[in-house]
Enzyme design. Structure first.
Site, PDB file in Angstrom:
ATOM      1  N   GLU A 124      40.697 102.416  61.022  1.00  0.00           N
ATOM      2  CA  GLU A 124      40.847 102.791  59.613  1.00  0.00           C
ATOM      3  C   GLU A 124      41.805 103.958  59.423  1.00  0.00           C
ATOM      4  OE1 GLU A 124      37.295 103.028  57.239  1.00  0.00           O
ATOM      5  OE2 GLU A 124      36.153 101.851  58.705  1.00  0.00           O
ATOM      6  N   HIS A 125      42.297 104.516  60.525  1.00  0.00           N
ATOM      7  CA  HIS A 125      43.207 105.652  60.433  1.00  0.00           C
ATOM      8  C   HIS A 125      44.502 105.226  59.749  1.00  0.00           C
ATOM      9  CE1 HIS A 125      45.746 108.987  62.299  1.00  0.00           C
ATOM     10  NE2 HIS A 125      44.832 109.588  61.574  1.00  0.00           N
ATOM     11  N   ASP A 126      44.840 105.920  58.648  1.00  0.00           N
ATOM     12  CA  ASP A 126      46.080 105.670  57.914  1.00  0.00           C
ATOM     13  C   ASP A 126      46.192 104.229  57.393  1.00  0.00           C
ATOM     14  OD1 ASP A 126      47.004 108.272  58.227  1.00  0.00           O
ATOM     15  OD2 ASP A 126      48.071 107.827  60.088  1.00  0.00           O
ATOM     16  N   ASN A 127      45.053 103.611  57.018  1.00  0.00           N
ATOM     17  CA  ASN A 127      45.132 102.247  56.482  1.00  0.00           C
ATOM     18  C   ASN A 127      45.281 102.223  54.960  1.00  0.00           C
ATOM     19  OD1 ASN A 127      42.578 102.873  55.527  1.00  0.00           O
ATOM     20  ND2 ASN A 127      41.539 101.141  56.510  1.00  0.00           N
ATOM     21  N   GLY A 128      45.375 103.421  54.352  1.00  0.00           N
ATOM     22  CA  GLY A 128      45.591 103.496  52.911  1.00  0.00           C
ATOM     23  C   GLY A 128      44.338 103.467  52.076  1.00  0.00           C
TER      24      GLY A 128
END
Length: 244
Positions: A13-17
């Site tokens: 989920e890191h940097d998935n917006g």
């Protein structure tokens, strides 16, 4: 924080917006720190398994770095925070700055000029209305991700999220948003008055506490605390003198 989530189901989920559903405080009490002194840090989330993943990592890897400051975790404890049953009045204060970016629809609706570099960030001259709308829509997005599907979200019901909006200050801060990329972000700090109308409204306020107010919560912004609370049937004077 991301070290704790590495190789877990949350790592992707890191940097998935999308909001991670995590907010965290600054270390406190704030001030000069000497070797051997103790400080605290709070994590909040509507996702109990996310908090459990971070807690397990901190138990295994007790080194905790904040910038260039190295700490060692010596205790973990669980807190239960709730705005209160319907009829409760209180004040929520933002412990870290709130990030509100005004999307093109907001700027068009409120006639906001976007010709200068930081025009997308809310500032006092834009008036309170676009701030309220952006915060509500951001919280609705978090509701859609983390709340039960049968429950109405903050934009699905009538009534304000907060009864009062007291702006404490605005300030700009250079922030490393990704590795090697720094941006100047405009922040605001607030005291929000609330009165819990019903159980649905209670869930919205608690979600704001758990997931953070505004955007960029994964960078530590939008963390909030309840600083005053008066239960139904109590007066503010009774609460103030409760321990006299």
């Amino acid at each position: 924080m991301w070290r704790a989530l590495e190789d877990s189901k949350f790592d992707r989920e890191h940097d998935n917006g999308h909001p991670l559903g995590l907010a965290f405080s600054n270390i406190f009490p704030w001030g000069d720190i000497q070797e051997g002194e103790q400080r605290s840090l709070l994590f909040a989330s509507p996702r109990e398994d996310l908090l459990a993943t971070i807690a397990r990592d901190l138990q295994r890897n007790q080194e905790f770095n904040v910038g260039e400051m190295a700490f060692e975790v010596d205790d973990l404890s669980q807190l239960s925070v709730d705005v209160g049953e319907p009829g409760t009045r209180g004040v929520i204060e933002t412990a870290t700055g709130v990030v509100v970016r005004l999307i093109p629809e907001h700027r068009e609706r409120y006639g906001i000029d976007a010709d200068y570099e930081t025009a997308t960030y809310w500032r006092p001259k834009h008036t309170i209305d676009p701030f309220k709308e952006a915060v509500h829509e951001n919280l609705q997005h978090k509701h859609d991700r983390f709340a039960p599907g049968y429950r109405d979200g903050p934009t699905d019901v009538d009534g304000e999220l907060f009864e009062g909006y007291d702006l404490l200050k605005t300030y700009a801060l250079p922030v490393t948003v990704t590795n090697g990329t720094t941006a100047e972000i405009l922040l605001s700090k607030w005291r929000f008055d609330y009165r819990v109308r019903n159980d649905t409204h209670r869930s919205h306020l608690n979600l704001a506490l758990d997931a953070g107010i505004g955007g960029r919560n994964g960078l530590g912004f939008g963390f909030s605390n309840i600083v005053e609370k008066t239960k139904p049937g109590e007066s503010e004077l009774e609460v103030a003198n409760a321990f006299a």
